[in-house]
Design a protein around this motif. Structure first.
Motif, PDB file in Angstrom:
ATOM      1  N   MET A   1       0.839  -1.179   0.000  1.00 23.19           N
ATOM      2  CA  MET A   1       0.000   0.000   0.000  1.00 23.19           C
ATOM      3  C   MET A   1       0.886   1.246   0.000  1.00 23.19           C
ATOM      4  O   MET A   1       1.831   1.338   0.767  1.00 23.19           O
ATOM      5  CB  MET A   1      -0.891   0.002   1.248  1.00 23.19           C
ATOM      6  N   ASN A   2       0.585   2.181  -0.886  1.00 25.74           N
ATOM      7  CA  ASN A   2       1.320   3.445  -0.915  1.00 25.74           C
ATOM      8  C   ASN A   2       0.890   4.321   0.257  1.00 25.74           C
ATOM      9  O   ASN A   2      -0.300   4.437   0.534  1.00 25.74           O
ATOM     10  CB  ASN A   2       1.042   4.213  -2.206  1.00 25.74           C
ATOM     11  N   ARG A   3       1.850   4.907   0.898  1.00 24.47           N
ATOM     12  CA  ARG A   3       1.503   5.875   1.929  1.00 24.47           C
ATOM     13  C   ARG A   3       1.104   7.174   1.253  1.00 24.47           C
ATOM     14  O   ARG A   3       1.469   7.445   0.117  1.00 24.47           O
ATOM     15  CB  ARG A   3       2.683   6.091   2.863  1.00 24.47           C
ATOM     16  N   TYR A   4       0.365   7.993   1.969  1.00 25.30           N
ATOM     17  CA  TYR A   4      -0.125   9.243   1.398  1.00 25.30           C
ATOM     18  C   TYR A   4       0.913  10.352   1.488  1.00 25.30           C
ATOM     19  O   TYR A   4       1.891  10.261   2.240  1.00 25.30           O
ATOM     20  CB  TYR A   4      -1.426   9.668   2.090  1.00 25.30           C
ATOM     21  N   LEU A   5       0.709  11.404   0.696  1.00 26.74           N
ATOM     22  CA  LEU A   5       1.507  12.627   0.765  1.00 26.74           C
ATOM     23  C   LEU A   5       0.641  13.694   1.412  1.00 26.74           C
ATOM     24  O   LEU A   5      -0.555  13.786   1.132  1.00 26.74           O
ATOM     25  CB  LEU A   5       1.902  13.090  -0.636  1.00 26.74           C
ATOM     26  N   LEU A   6       1.234  14.498   2.252  1.00 28.33           N
ATOM     27  CA  LEU A   6       0.505  15.579   2.907  1.00 28.33           C
ATOM     28  C   LEU A   6       1.042  16.911   2.408  1.00 28.33           C
ATOM     29  O   LEU A   6       2.245  17.169   2.478  1.00 28.33           O
ATOM     30  CB  LEU A   6       0.655  15.490   4.430  1.00 28.33           C
ATOM     31  N   ILE A   7       0.143  17.734   1.879  1.00 23.85           N
ATOM     32  CA  ILE A   7       0.502  19.073   1.413  1.00 23.85           C
ATOM     33  C   ILE A   7      -0.072  20.080   2.403  1.00 23.85           C
ATOM     34  O   ILE A   7      -1.265  20.047   2.699  1.00 23.85           O
ATOM     35  CB  ILE A   7      -0.065  19.350   0.005  1.00 23.85           C
ATOM     36  N   VAL A   8       0.780  20.979   2.898  1.00 24.66           N
ATOM     37  CA  VAL A   8       0.342  22.048   3.793  1.00 24.66           C
ATOM     38  C   VAL A   8       0.558  23.352   3.032  1.00 24.66           C
ATOM     39  O   VAL A   8       1.682  23.844   2.929  1.00 24.66           O
ATOM     40  CB  VAL A   8       1.125  22.034   5.126  1.00 24.66           C
ATOM     41  N   GLU A   9      -0.527  23.870   2.473  1.00 25.00           N
ATOM     42  CA  GLU A   9      -0.454  25.041   1.593  1.00 25.00           C
ATOM     43  C   GLU A   9      -1.709  25.894   1.795  1.00 25.00           C
ATOM     44  O   GLU A   9      -2.821  25.383   1.695  1.00 25.00           O
ATOM     45  CB  GLU A   9      -0.343  24.586   0.140  1.00 25.00           C
ATOM     46  N   ASP A  10      -1.520  27.184   2.070  1.00 21.06           N
ATOM     47  CA  ASP A  10      -2.663  28.054   2.341  1.00 21.06           C
ATOM     48  C   ASP A  10      -3.303  28.647   1.091  1.00 21.06           C
ATOM     49  O   ASP A  10      -4.418  29.134   1.140  1.00 21.06           O
ATOM     50  CB  ASP A  10      -2.285  29.165   3.316  1.00 21.06           C
ATOM     51  N   SER A  33      -4.526  17.412   1.350  1.00 20.49           N
ATOM     52  CA  SER A  33      -4.141  18.825   1.450  1.00 20.49           C
ATOM     53  C   SER A  33      -4.841  19.480   2.629  1.00 20.49           C
ATOM     54  O   SER A  33      -6.033  19.255   2.847  1.00 20.49           O
ATOM     55  CB  SER A  33      -4.522  19.584   0.173  1.00 20.49           C
ATOM     56  N   VAL A  34      -4.076  20.267   3.365  1.00 23.76           N
ATOM     57  CA  VAL A  34      -4.621  21.098   4.436  1.00 23.76           C
ATOM     58  C   VAL A  34      -4.069  22.504   4.259  1.00 23.76           C
ATOM     59  O   VAL A  34      -3.094  22.710   3.536  1.00 23.76           O
ATOM     60  CB  VAL A  34      -4.292  20.541   5.837  1.00 23.76           C
ATOM     61  N   SER A  35      -4.705  23.476   4.918  1.00 16.94           N
ATOM     62  CA  SER A  35      -4.349  24.880   4.692  1.00 16.94           C
ATOM     63  C   SER A  35      -3.433  25.499   5.731  1.00 16.94           C
ATOM     64  O   SER A  35      -2.871  26.563   5.494  1.00 16.94           O
ATOM     65  CB  SER A  35      -5.628  25.724   4.619  1.00 16.94           C
ATOM     66  N   THR A  36      -3.296  24.873   6.890  1.00 16.04           N
ATOM     67  CA  THR A  36      -2.476  25.464   7.953  1.00 16.04           C
ATOM     68  C   THR A  36      -1.653  24.376   8.645  1.00 16.04           C
ATOM     69  O   THR A  36      -1.992  23.188   8.585  1.00 16.04           O
ATOM     70  CB  THR A  36      -3.345  26.160   9.024  1.00 16.04           C
ATOM     71  N   SER A  67       6.615  27.502   2.618  1.00 12.23           N
ATOM     72  CA  SER A  67       7.543  28.265   3.465  1.00 12.23           C
ATOM     73  C   SER A  67       6.849  29.451   4.122  1.00 12.23           C
ATOM     74  O   SER A  67       7.283  29.920   5.174  1.00 12.23           O
ATOM     75  CB  SER A  67       8.741  28.740   2.646  1.00 12.23           C
ATOM     76  N   ARG A  68       5.755  29.920   3.538  1.00 12.70           N
ATOM     77  CA  ARG A  68       5.006  31.029   4.147  1.00 12.70           C
ATOM     78  C   ARG A  68       4.344  30.620   5.454  1.00 12.70           C
ATOM     79  O   ARG A  68       3.990  31.467   6.264  1.00 12.70           O
ATOM     80  CB  ARG A  68       3.915  31.533   3.187  1.00 12.70           C
TER      81      ARG A  68
END
Length: 94
Positions: A1-10, A33-36, A67-68
């Protein structure tokens, strides 16, 4: 099973661009994807305790963080990553 990628981008436009770029590169992992950083912290703590979904592995394959979003107020996110054994070795790209 592939693990997921997490994107933190506002920025929603950047979120979509990152996801599309990963798909064009034939990345097969599920993308979350999450925003904060606080949303990322909450999500990772829940997934580490298996409250999110039984299909998720305990940790993501990779975390991409804008990076923001990394500032002294969000140092809780990085310190949490170091303290939780299941997350300690997860690569983070800022």
């Amino acid at each position: 099973m592939n693990r997921y990628l997490l994107i933190v981008e506002d920025c929603p436009v950047d979120q979509v661009w990152i996801e599309q770029t990963l798909r064009r590169a034939h990345v097969q992992n599920e993308i979350i994807s999450v925003s904060t950083c606080s949303q990322a912290t909450e999500f990772l703590q829940r997934s580490a305790s298996a409250e999110v979904s039984p299909s998720f592995c305990e940790r993501p394959q990779l975390i991409l963080v804008s990076s923001r979003l990394v500032n002294p107020q969000d140092s809780d996110f990085l310190s949490m990553m170091r303290k939780v054994p299941q997350l300690r070795l997860t690569p983070i790209i800022i």
